[in-house]
Design a protein around this motif. Structure first.
Motif, PDB file in Angstrom:
ATOM      1  N   ASP A 126      50.147  24.064  52.376  1.00 19.15           N
ATOM      2  CA  ASP A 126      50.690  23.382  52.122  1.00 19.15           C
ATOM      3  C   ASP A 126      50.473  21.395  52.426  1.00 19.15           C
ATOM      4  O   ASP A 126      51.113  20.637  51.552  1.00 19.15           O
ATOM      5  CB  ASP A 126      51.485  24.544  52.019  1.00 19.15           C
ATOM      6  CG  ASP A 126      52.542  25.071  52.181  1.00 19.15           C
ATOM      7  OD1 ASP A 126      51.535  25.215  50.739  1.00 19.15           O
ATOM      8  OD2 ASP A 126      53.066  26.124  52.069  1.00 19.15           O
ATOM      9  N   GLU A 162      48.444  15.340  46.371  1.00 17.35           N
ATOM     10  CA  GLU A 162      49.908  14.680  45.249  1.00 17.35           C
ATOM     11  C   GLU A 162      50.362  13.484  45.604  1.00 17.35           C
ATOM     12  O   GLU A 162      50.298  12.350  44.900  1.00 17.35           O
ATOM     13  CB  GLU A 162      50.916  15.146  45.613  1.00 17.35           C
ATOM     14  CG  GLU A 162      51.174  17.052  44.052  1.00 17.35           C
ATOM     15  CD  GLU A 162      52.477  17.562  44.463  1.00 17.35           C
ATOM     16  OE1 GLU A 162      52.619  18.666  45.127  1.00 17.35           O
ATOM     17  OE2 GLU A 162      53.531  16.763  44.834  1.00 17.35           O
ATOM     18  N   GLY A 163      51.438  13.025  46.807  1.00 16.03           N
ATOM     19  CA  GLY A 163      50.969  11.960  47.149  1.00 16.03           C
ATOM     20  C   GLY A 163      49.879  10.546  47.312  1.00 16.03           C
ATOM     21  O   GLY A 163      50.429   9.792  46.936  1.00 16.03           O
ATOM     22  N   CYS A 222      47.852  19.983  50.225  1.00 15.98           N
ATOM     23  CA  CYS A 222      48.125  19.655  48.908  1.00 15.98           C
ATOM     24  C   CYS A 222      49.315  18.613  49.057  1.00 15.98           C
ATOM     25  O   CYS A 222      49.457  17.813  47.561  1.00 15.98           O
ATOM     26  CB  CYS A 222      48.725  21.469  48.176  1.00 15.98           C
ATOM     27  SG  CYS A 222      47.332  22.690  47.923  1.00 15.98           S
ATOM     28  N   LYS A 223      50.383  18.753  49.526  1.00 14.14           N
ATOM     29  CA  LYS A 223      51.371  17.661  49.383  1.00 14.14           C
ATOM     30  C   LYS A 223      50.680  16.099  49.415  1.00 14.14           C
ATOM     31  O   LYS A 223      50.813  15.063  49.327  1.00 14.14           O
ATOM     32  CB  LYS A 223      51.846  17.806  50.222  1.00 14.14           C
ATOM     33  CG  LYS A 223      53.333  18.824  49.770  1.00 14.14           C
ATOM     34  CD  LYS A 223      54.578  18.708  50.468  1.00 14.14           C
ATOM     35  CE  LYS A 223      55.689  19.692  50.618  1.00 14.14           C
ATOM     36  NZ  LYS A 223      55.231  21.093  51.318  1.00 14.14           N
TER      37      LYS A 223
END
Ligand code: MG
Ligand code: MG
Length: 238
Positions: free
Chosen positions: A30, A37-38, A33-34
């Protein structure tokens, strides 16, 4: 490629801070993945030949390609190998590190140190004019000289607009053909997988997770390295 690899390294730094006893390997997925995205980048492994996750999380006797899982809670004394790649503007970054979870045994620490050092010795040979197998030999001689096994089934690789490009970069010297001559401008992912026991492997029923056949520990360190006229440049650093 420098930027792709810098981002991978920064995500691996982030994961290193999060790894402690009690965290699940899915929580690490997690976080990764974040972070992707960032940064506005795509994780390179998700969907690659059907691999379902952004991270490979391989615990203890798992060598590579382990699945993150909510059920896999890291505990004191474990080691976890995290392999991570991203795609930035069409270019790939790829790097791996094995992290200690809390306090680990001295013998486990030594496995990690030897694996990391075998990678650095391989990188030192990534020079224009050398044979590719000068890298392989440096990794193998050091790791085996310290009494460890070197995994044969998985190897490093060229990298660029694709995750896995030619040439393969074995962590042992194959018999037969000579290795290709290294040239300025080549970029290689060098990635020794070193085991406490035999280098024989098995693949688990999930069809991905590679484990040592004798279930002894395995460690994995990987850098993406550019071959330049001034010597090797590690791209996967922050
Ligand atoms: Mg990798
Ligand atoms: Mg790789």
């Amino acid at each position: 490629m420098r930027e792709a690899n810098r981002l991978v390294s920064s995500i691996l730094d982030m994961l290193g801070k999060a790894i402690k006893p009690g965290i699940s390997t899915m929580s690490l997925e997690d976080i990764a993945c974040k972070a992707c995205e960032g940064y506005g980048v795509k994780p390179a492994f998700k969907g690659y030949h059907g691999f379902p996750f952004a991270l490979c999380c391989s615990v203890n006797e798992e060598i590579v390609h382990g699945f993150p899982s909510e059920k896999r809670i890291l505990k004191e004394g474990d080691i976890v190998s995290i392999d991570m790649g991203v795609i930035y503007q069409g270019f790939y970054g790829d790097s791996a590190r094995t992290y200690p979870v809390g306090k680990i045994a001295d013998s486990t620490r030594k496995l990690l140190d030897v694996t990391r050092e075998s990678l650095m010795r391989g990188i030192d040979k990534a020079l224009p004019g050398n044979s590719l197998y000068d890298i392989s030999r440096a990794v193998q001689e050091y790791a085996e000289g310290e009494g460890y096994g070197v995994v044969r089934r998985f190897v490093g690789h060229g990298i660029g607009r694709n995750l896995h490009e030619k040439p393969e970069v074995p962590n042992f010297v194959p018999s037969g053909l000579p290795g290709v001559q290294l040239r300025t401008g080549m970029v290689l992912a060098i990635e020794p997988m070193v085991t406490e026991g035999s280098h024989d492997i098995e693949i688990l029923d999930d069809k991905w997770t590679a484990v040592t056949k004798d279930r002894k520990l395995s460690a994995h360190f990987e850098h993406t390295v550019a071959i330049t006229s001034e010597g090797p440049q590690i791209l996967s650093c922050s």
